[in-house]
Design a protein around this motif. Structure first.
Motif, PDB file in Angstrom:
ATOM      1  N   SER A  54      -2.485   4.937   6.067  1.00 22.97           N
ATOM      2  CA  SER A  54      -2.071   5.012   5.199  1.00 22.97           C
ATOM      3  C   SER A  54      -3.737   5.925   5.263  1.00 22.97           C
ATOM      4  N   THR A  55      -3.976   6.054   3.886  1.00 27.43           N
ATOM      5  CA  THR A  55      -5.450   6.911   3.389  1.00 27.43           C
ATOM      6  C   THR A  55      -6.111   4.706   3.254  1.00 27.43           C
ATOM      7  N   ARG A  56      -7.821   5.893   3.312  1.00 28.43           N
ATOM      8  CA  ARG A  56      -8.493   4.882   3.200  1.00 28.43           C
ATOM      9  C   ARG A  56      -7.815   3.247   2.199  1.00 28.43           C
ATOM     10  N   GLU A  57      -7.774   4.661   0.986  1.00 27.83           N
ATOM     11  CA  GLU A  57      -7.724   3.674  -0.631  1.00 27.83           C
ATOM     12  C   GLU A  57      -6.129   2.666  -0.461  1.00 27.83           C
ATOM     13  N   LYS A  58      -5.178   3.572   0.235  1.00 32.65           N
ATOM     14  CA  LYS A  58      -4.273   2.697   0.103  1.00 32.65           C
ATOM     15  C   LYS A  58      -4.486   2.211   0.664  1.00 32.65           C
ATOM     16  N   ILE A  59      -4.711   1.310   2.344  1.00 34.56           N
ATOM     17  CA  ILE A  59      -5.379   0.541   2.840  1.00 34.56           C
ATOM     18  C   ILE A  59      -5.679  -0.337   2.750  1.00 34.56           C
ATOM     19  N   GLU A  60      -7.446  -0.254   0.627  1.00 33.90           N
ATOM     20  CA  GLU A  60      -7.781  -1.045   0.024  1.00 33.90           C
ATOM     21  C   GLU A  60      -6.593  -2.081  -0.685  1.00 33.90           C
ATOM     22  N   GLU A  61      -5.888  -1.131  -1.181  1.00 35.89           N
ATOM     23  CA  GLU A  61      -5.284  -1.341  -2.174  1.00 35.89           C
ATOM     24  C   GLU A  61      -4.087  -2.119  -1.040  1.00 35.89           C
ATOM     25  N   ALA A  62      -3.378  -1.976  -0.546  1.00 40.55           N
ATOM     26  CA  ALA A  62      -2.807  -3.449   0.646  1.00 40.55           C
ATOM     27  C   ALA A  62      -3.337  -4.578   1.082  1.00 40.55           C
ATOM     28  N   LEU A  63      -4.577  -3.915   1.713  1.00 37.38           N
ATOM     29  CA  LEU A  63      -5.714  -5.398   1.898  1.00 37.38           C
ATOM     30  C   LEU A  63      -6.011  -5.962   0.130  1.00 37.38           C
ATOM     31  N   GLU A  64      -5.860  -5.410  -0.850  1.00 40.75           N
ATOM     32  CA  GLU A  64      -5.970  -6.750  -2.267  1.00 40.75           C
ATOM     33  C   GLU A  64      -5.014  -7.043  -2.236  1.00 40.75           C
TER      34      GLU A  64
END
Length: 83
Positions: A54-64
């Motif tokens: 996904s986008t970097r932002e969405k991946i970071e959201e997923a990890l969080e």
């Protein structure tokens, strides 16, 4: 529109959560594409190598999101592959 990236991580599930559909819950909530690359799940622990796209932002959201659900998140590799 932001470019998609791929990131690989290890997720470790504690024994109390090995039967929960946390990855599917993440997809329902955030729509981050995933591919299970490797998995070992027992009653005591679950370890899954997961590829996220996904986008970097969405991946970071997923990890969080995974962390907020009590999972341990560790990188499989440090490099991010641009897609």
């Amino acid at each position: 529109m932001a470019a998609n990236v791929t990131r690989k991580v290890w997720l470790t599930f504690p024994s109390t959560q090995t039967k929960e559909a946390i990855i599917c819950d993440m997809y329902d909530k955030l729509r981050v594409r995933f591919n299970i690359r490797q998995a070992s799940v027992t009653k005591e622990v679950g370890v899954i190598a997961l590829e996220l796209e996904s986008t970097r932002e969405k991946i970071e959201e997923a990890l969080e999101y995974f962390k907020s659900r009590g999972l341990t998140v560790e990188p499989v590799e440090l490099d991010v592959v641009e897609g």
